[in-house]
Design an enzyme around this catalytic site. Sequence first.
Site, PDB file in Angstrom:
ATOM      1  N   GLY A  67      28.759  47.956  50.817  1.00  0.00           N
ATOM      2  CA  GLY A  67      30.007  47.694  51.518  1.00  0.00           C
ATOM      3  C   GLY A  67      30.365  48.888  52.386  1.00  0.00           C
ATOM      4  O   GLY A  67      29.507  49.711  52.724  1.00  0.00           O
TER       5      GLY A  67
ATOM      6  N   THR B 145      33.402  49.492  43.853  1.00  0.00           N
ATOM      7  CA  THR B 145      33.109  48.099  43.527  1.00  0.00           C
ATOM      8  C   THR B 145      31.651  47.744  43.773  1.00  0.00           C
ATOM      9  O   THR B 145      30.990  48.318  44.634  1.00  0.00           O
ATOM     10  CB  THR B 145      33.989  47.141  44.357  1.00  0.00           C
ATOM     11  OG1 THR B 145      33.787  47.383  45.760  1.00  0.00           O
ATOM     12  CG2 THR B 145      35.450  47.317  44.015  1.00  0.00           C
TER      13      THR B 145
ATOM     14  N   GLU C 141      34.186  41.450  45.491  1.00  0.00           N
ATOM     15  CA  GLU C 141      34.149  42.875  45.161  1.00  0.00           C
ATOM     16  C   GLU C 141      34.593  43.054  43.720  1.00  0.00           C
ATOM     17  O   GLU C 141      35.696  42.624  43.359  1.00  0.00           O
ATOM     18  CB  GLU C 141      35.064  43.663  46.090  1.00  0.00           C
ATOM     19  CG  GLU C 141      34.738  43.489  47.573  1.00  0.00           C
ATOM     20  CD  GLU C 141      35.818  44.089  48.464  1.00  0.00           C
ATOM     21  OE1 GLU C 141      35.517  45.061  49.168  1.00  0.00           O
ATOM     22  OE2 GLU C 141      36.949  43.564  48.446  1.00  0.00           O
TER      23      GLU C 141
ATOM     24  N   TYR D  27      22.974  48.786  43.473  1.00  0.00           N
ATOM     25  CA  TYR D  27      22.569  48.264  44.776  1.00  0.00           C
ATOM     26  C   TYR D  27      21.192  47.586  44.703  1.00  0.00           C
ATOM     27  O   TYR D  27      20.229  48.132  44.169  1.00  0.00           O
ATOM     28  CB  TYR D  27      22.531  49.383  45.820  1.00  0.00           C
ATOM     29  CG  TYR D  27      23.901  49.898  46.183  1.00  0.00           C
ATOM     30  CD1 TYR D  27      24.872  49.038  46.687  1.00  0.00           C
ATOM     31  CD2 TYR D  27      24.221  51.245  46.010  1.00  0.00           C
ATOM     32  CE1 TYR D  27      26.135  49.507  47.019  1.00  0.00           C
ATOM     33  CE2 TYR D  27      25.488  51.726  46.343  1.00  0.00           C
ATOM     34  CZ  TYR D  27      26.437  50.843  46.837  1.00  0.00           C
ATOM     35  OH  TYR D  27      27.694  51.307  47.159  1.00  0.00           O
TER      36      TYR D  27
ATOM     37  N   ARG E 166      46.309  36.725  41.268  1.00  0.00           N
ATOM     38  CA  ARG E 166      47.220  36.600  42.413  1.00  0.00           C
ATOM     39  C   ARG E 166      46.407  36.277  43.664  1.00  0.00           C
ATOM     40  O   ARG E 166      45.200  36.528  43.729  1.00  0.00           O
ATOM     41  CB  ARG E 166      48.007  37.896  42.630  1.00  0.00           C
ATOM     42  CG  ARG E 166      47.128  39.093  42.990  1.00  0.00           C
ATOM     43  CD  ARG E 166      47.948  40.294  43.389  1.00  0.00           C
ATOM     44  NE  ARG E 166      47.109  41.467  43.654  1.00  0.00           N
ATOM     45  CZ  ARG E 166      46.499  41.717  44.806  1.00  0.00           C
ATOM     46  NH1 ARG E 166      46.633  40.886  45.827  1.00  0.00           N
ATOM     47  NH2 ARG E 166      45.760  42.816  44.955  1.00  0.00           N
TER      48      ARG E 166
ATOM     49  N   PHE F 145      49.024  44.787  52.417  1.00  0.00           N
ATOM     50  CA  PHE F 145      50.096  45.695  52.012  1.00  0.00           C
ATOM     51  C   PHE F 145      50.418  46.639  53.160  1.00  0.00           C
ATOM     52  O   PHE F 145      49.590  46.878  54.042  1.00  0.00           O
ATOM     53  CB  PHE F 145      49.670  46.475  50.760  1.00  0.00           C
ATOM     54  CG  PHE F 145      49.433  45.591  49.566  1.00  0.00           C
ATOM     55  CD1 PHE F 145      50.446  45.314  48.688  1.00  0.00           C
ATOM     56  CD2 PHE F 145      48.186  45.006  49.365  1.00  0.00           C
ATOM     57  CE1 PHE F 145      50.242  44.479  47.600  1.00  0.00           C
ATOM     58  CE2 PHE F 145      47.961  44.172  48.279  1.00  0.00           C
ATOM     59  CZ  PHE F 145      48.994  43.897  47.397  1.00  0.00           C
TER      60      PHE F 145
END
Length: 310
Positions: free
Chosen positions: A196, A207, A255, A266, A279, A284
Amino acid sequence: MQRFSHTDPVPESLRGAIVALGNFDGFHFGHQAVVGRAIAKAAHEGRPAVVATFDPHPVRHFRPDAKPFRLTSLDQREALFGQAGADGMLVFAFDDALASLTAAEFVELLSDKLGVAGVVTGEDFTFGKGREGDVAKLAELGAASGMSAEAVGAVGMEDAVVSSSRIREALQAGDPATATRLLTRPFAVRGPVVHGDKRGRELGWPTANMEMGQYLRPAYGVYATRVRLPDGSEHDAVSNLGVRPMFDPPKELLETFIFDWSGDLYGQEVEVQLHHYLRPEAAFHDMEALKRQMDNDGAEARRLLSEGRA
């Protein structure tokens, strides 16, 4: 367990098998009833038990632009069929040639080329060009070829029939608990860990990132998850599925932050099980607010997963 395609020579140990025939994507409670009947019949008759599936799914063949909808990969199905007690897995490579077979030609393929002694399907199974064959046709054509055929009725749970579409609807509604009950296990995504942009590491939440590929997209958001690592160990975790609205450019990823674990994954294949939906995905106003929410998400995931073991 041996895995082979309908175009391969049939392993000698699997000739004369009782075959559970269907798509079996998800291998949910209803699918398990069909496969369980085939395995029981095979044991009674002293024959091998084989589970047949289609790959790609016929829907993907006829509608290549359809949105991803898979509940299980081929490798996941192989493992699940083996755990159920099957001796082999037959993969029908669904292409133009297979799609063009008439019902009679498909039964001939089963009985003559593949040496199938008997077939067990769900009562809604259809086959042959234009879906001309149903369970009655299968029994009629099978009898003429010396191949037995029977169907298992739909299985209900919570006042409705268990189906793959019902499981997909639950996952897309952010209800992994219902999907777990219908599947008899949590929905799980298996795949290699990819690189990532290291944003999680910068925030103190490194992550393991995975692409979703042909899997169904459950509701975007944050989940309490469990991860199975290549060594077979399982670990509690918290995962975000979505396009990361705080970062540019948007990129869809699953993630996963694994609690109390560190290491390099990896390129290795892991499996992430979705247990609880915490959620929806959200943006944010600054990175500190995001980090506070991640801390809260992690604490809630730990609590829910701990309760599940109590």
